[in-house]
Design a protein around this motif. Sequence first.
Motif, short mmCIF file in Angstrom:
data_model
loop_
_atom_site.label_atom_id
_atom_site.label_comp_id
_atom_site.label_asym_id
_atom_site.label_seq_id
_atom_site.Cartn_x
_atom_site.Cartn_y
_atom_site.Cartn_z
N GLY A 1 0.73 -1.16 -0.07
CA GLY A 1 -0.16 -0.24 -0.09
C GLY A 1 0.83 1.38 -0.11
N PRO A 2 -0.01 2.36 -0.09
CA PRO A 2 0.83 3.56 -0.14
C PRO A 2 1.56 4.31 1.16
N GLU A 3 1.02 3.78 2.50
CA GLU A 3 1.38 4.37 3.65
C GLU A 3 2.86 4.21 3.58
N PRO A 4 3.66 5.12 4.01
CA PRO A 4 5.05 5.17 4.25
C PRO A 4 5.62 3.82 5.29
N PHE A 5 6.60 3.55 5.14
CA PHE A 5 7.25 2.37 6.11
C PHE A 5 7.57 3.00 7.27
N ALA A 6 8.32 4.08 7.07
CA ALA A 6 8.68 5.12 8.05
C ALA A 6 8.84 6.44 7.85
N ALA A 7 8.79 7.14 8.97
CA ALA A 7 8.67 8.55 8.71
C ALA A 7 8.94 9.39 10.10
N ILE A 8 9.69 10.77 9.93
CA ILE A 8 9.91 11.36 11.08
C ILE A 8 9.55 13.05 10.77
N GLU A 9 8.94 13.66 11.89
CA GLU A 9 9.16 14.98 11.57
C GLU A 9 10.12 15.88 11.90
N ALA A 10 10.72 15.29 12.58
CA ALA A 10 12.16 16.15 13.03
C ALA A 10 13.27 15.38 13.94
N ALA A 11 14.47 15.47 13.47
CA ALA A 11 15.41 14.66 14.27
C ALA A 11 16.71 15.59 14.42
N GLU A 12 17.44 15.35 15.33
CA GLU A 12 18.72 16.07 15.70
C GLU A 12 19.79 15.44 16.41
N ALA A 13 20.86 15.30 16.20
CA ALA A 13 21.91 14.80 16.79
C ALA A 13 23.25 15.50 16.72
N ARG A 14 24.01 15.72 17.66
CA ARG A 14 25.18 16.77 17.81
C ARG A 14 26.19 15.98 18.76
N VAL A 15 27.63 16.14 18.29
CA VAL A 15 28.81 15.54 19.04
C VAL A 15 29.66 16.87 18.90
N LYS A 16 30.25 16.71 20.10
CA LYS A 16 31.60 17.72 20.30
C LYS A 16 32.69 17.11 19.51
N ILE A 17 33.62 18.10 18.77
CA ILE A 17 34.45 17.58 18.08
C ILE A 17 35.64 17.49 18.87
N LEU A 18 36.11 18.42 19.55
CA LEU A 18 37.53 18.23 20.35
C LEU A 18 37.62 16.86 21.42
N PRO A 19 36.65 16.76 22.11
CA PRO A 19 36.80 15.52 22.70
C PRO A 19 36.85 14.40 22.16
#
Length: 355
Positions: A81-99
């Motif tokens: 069917g046409p229903e999406p398998f997976a969907a998100i409205e928003a996602a965010e991930a951040r990691v500090k570089i120097l450590p």
Amino acid sequence: MRRVLKWVAGGIAALVGVVLLAMLSLALLVDPNDYREQIATQVEKHTGRELLIEGDITLSFFPWLGLELGKMELGNAEGFGPEPFAAIEAAEARVKILPLLRASVEMDTVVLHGFNLSLARRADGVSNWDDLAGSAEAEDETPAAEAEAEESPQRQLEALAIGGIEIRDARVQWNDEMGGQRITLRDFNLVSGEISFDEPISLAIDGKVSASEPAVEAGFDLATRVALDLAQQRYRLDDLRFKLDADGEVIPGGRMQLALSGDLAADLAAATAQLRNLQLEAMGVQLNAEVDAANLLDAPEFSGKLFSGEFVPRELLQGLDIALPEMADPSAMTRAQFSSNFKAGLDHAALEQLQ
């Protein structure tokens, strides 16, 4: 020697400056949204699924290496069917570089909002994730890849710290035509405190679940503090509090509300667990228990003590849809209380010193 050290320090400073300049240039000159079509094309090439990217893609480079995603949808398998398998409205991930340079991972709160997953199995046993599971040939290559990874020297991770996990308004649906069952988890939220293996982690979960066979609707709420010792295989849930409110024809009386609290500790290396300060409240009865478990991984054995507060048997039986005959004494079946030691396994149970 001083001159050499100055040259080395200057070289390092210049290298860092070049890296920072390159990262700044990427941030200013490269827009990841220009590559939406290429990303979607590669996803479809490798999965056969259409990837629809409606929201913005944002990259950050310093002091955080971060990725923010807007609305995205991954298409379903053919025949589902046409229903999406997976969907998100928003996602965010951040990691500090120097450590990262000292083998430490420091992440900000990982955010996932509006996650929607639709799992399905047809009457012929085919599921809508079979095509994503990977080929047998790829599975055969896994042991060799793992062995090669073990042989290659890698620096161990020195520390891991995550600001938390935030999942809001998630929905997971399971539609099983083969088994005639439909289960939906909706309005699901999970929020944790800062995640570090050295300190307990606060965790709060709530949501609603419904099933078609038998027809049941339930809302749940859980809060606890989680302590993890992965090296020693020791785990704890402190101040665990769980509430459930369920409705359905299979539930005696059509509705049940219960509250559970206690502290759980498990030592998987020793295959033991302890449940302390357990308190269960349902249908006007408060049940308390202290439980010890052994041989968890082979043949679990449980022992401990059960005891209740005072309750009204008439009300309990009424809640269980058990009708009582007319009583000559109106005060009969209005007060009860019990306590007992117990021992139990998967195929036996015994009450001792029952009062």
